[in-house]
Design an enzyme around this catalytic site. Structure first.
Site, mmCIF file in Angstrom:
data_model
loop_
_atom_site.group_PDB
_atom_site.id
_atom_site.type_symbol
_atom_site.label_atom_id
_atom_site.label_comp_id
_atom_site.label_asym_id
_atom_site.label_seq_id
_atom_site.Cartn_x
_atom_site.Cartn_y
_atom_site.Cartn_z
ATOM 1 N N HIS A 112 -4.419 1.337 4.472
ATOM 2 C CA HIS A 112 -4.508 1.251 5.933
ATOM 3 C C HIS A 112 -5.777 0.512 6.361
ATOM 4 C CE1 HIS A 112 -1.865 5.126 6.121
ATOM 5 N NE2 HIS A 112 -1.274 4.117 5.529
ATOM 6 N N TYR A 118 -6.623 -7.237 7.384
ATOM 7 C CA TYR A 118 -5.577 -8.283 7.444
ATOM 8 C C TYR A 118 -5.276 -8.678 8.895
ATOM 9 C CZ TYR A 118 -0.910 -10.305 6.383
ATOM 10 O OH TYR A 118 0.197 -11.103 6.270
ATOM 11 N N GLU A 216 1.408 8.385 7.509
ATOM 12 C CA GLU A 216 0.664 9.458 8.188
ATOM 13 C C GLU A 216 1.526 10.689 8.397
ATOM 14 O OE1 GLU A 216 -2.448 9.427 8.378
ATOM 15 O OE2 GLU A 216 -2.897 7.297 8.196
HETATM 16 MN MN MN Z 1 -3.880 9.461 6.788
HETATM 17 FE FE FE Z 2 -4.269 6.337 7.468
#
Ligand code: MN
Ligand code: FE
Length: 340
Positions: A112, A118, A216
């Site tokens: 993440h 990116y 998540e």
């Molecule tokens: Mn997380």
């Molecule tokens: Fe995360």
């Protein structure tokens, strides 16, 4: 329960190096789900986003603000989460199957973090601006400060989980990380960025957020199971006063996330406004409370049923058009997959 049994916390018989036999099968299942969800940011094509971002007319100022605010919050929140897992939670959870999942989660947080590198690189965002928003934008800073304030105990190098009072503090902080940070503070952003995707705007960024949401939602599920297992094994900590305290923290989290949504969205756009996002936050807060065996407090209906569809669809084979299903079968076809 005696310390001679294998337990999540404070067990004298847990050997962190011996994962078999596995006691907590849910931890193993979450690990496998995480692996089946593998992705990397470069798999998502950003060309259309670059064109849209650089065009003077394709996005309104309000739309740009919403994107920037979410870049600012998520870019640093991902590192904050990774640091918490590795420096605080991992140290105290000695159970090997739970640790296996924590390592997987830590890797996903690295992915993440990479995703926002990116996005900054491809869209040409100012890294100075994006990575300082958690200091310079009050509605973002307030969220991060709150998480830091309710997760202080476990980051203290002298902290140990010995004794009921410390186990209670540990659970208190886990609720801060998993339920409030990952379960509430990410969700106004998910709604906003996925609304863009639904309107066919900034589709690369939207797809990245879809991948992050999928990860998540597993982090949150693991965290909730972890909390429930610790409470189950240490029932004396689950007092009315403690339950009240956790509920208050969650309600404060909802308030801060609502303030953030208002700041991201000073005027309604994309069929979204801060009030409706506020209803959604109440709806998900109730679900988070119920997941850790606390009564819900709001009773608000879900104003975005399509969000549940996206989350529930995450295991469907054809969810991501750019993905194939080989990961889920467990065979390693990584290279072929990436060429597809
Ligand atoms: Mn997380
Ligand atoms: Fe995360």
């Amino acid at each position: 329960m005696s310390n001679q049994e294998k337990r999540i916390l404070n067990s004298e018989v847990t050997d962190p190096n011996k994962i078999l036999p596995i006691k907590y099968k849910w931890a193993r299942e979450f690990y496998k789900t995480g692996v089946a969800n593998n992705w990397v940011p470069e798999e998502v094509n950003m060309q259309k986003d670059v064109e849209m971002w650089q065009s003077k007319s394709a996005l309104t100022e309000d739309e740009r603000r919403m994107i920037m605010w979410n870049m600012g919050f998520f870019s640093t929140a991902e590192s904050l989460t990774a640091n918490n897992i590795v420096l605080a939670i991992y140290r105290h959870i000695t159970n090997p199957e739970a640790r296996q999942y924590l390592l997987r989660q830590a890797f996903e947080e690295a992915v993440h973090t990479d995703c926002f590198i990116y996005c900054c690189d491809t869209l040409g965002l100012s890294s100075d601006e994006v990575y300082n928003m958690y200091i310079n934008i009050p509605s973002i800073k307030d969220k991060d400060d709150f998480v830091v304030s309710i997760t202080k105990s476990v980051l203290d190098s002298g902290f140990s989980t010995d004794g009921s009072e410390n186990v209670q503090r540990f659970v208190h902080d886990l609720v801060g990380y998993y339920v409030i940070m990952e379960g509430i503070f990410f969700y106004a952003g998910f709604v906003m960025m996925l609304s863009f995707l639904r309107q066919n705007k900034m589709v690369g960024v939207g797809e990245q957020f879809q991948f992050i949401l999928r990860d998540e939602s597993v982090h949150l599920a693991f965290g909730s199971s972890l909390i429930n297992a610790i409470v189950q094994e240490n029932q004396e900590i689950w007092t009315e006063e403690f339950k009240q305290k956790i509920t208050e923290n969650i309600k404060r989290g909802v308030e801060l996330e609502y303030a953030y949504a208002k700041d991201c969205l000073p005027r309604g756009i994309l069929g979204l406004n801060a009030e409706t996002i506020g209803e959604y936050l109440e709806y998900i807060a109730d679900r988070r409370l119920e997941r850790i065996n606390l009564p819900k407090v709001y009773g608000t209906e879900n104003p975005f049923p399509w969000m549940s569809e996206i989350i529930d669809l995450r295991k469907e084979k054809n969810f991501f058009e750019t993905r194939v299903t080989e990961y889920q079968s467990g065979t390693l076809t990584w290279d072929e997959d990436k060429k597809a």
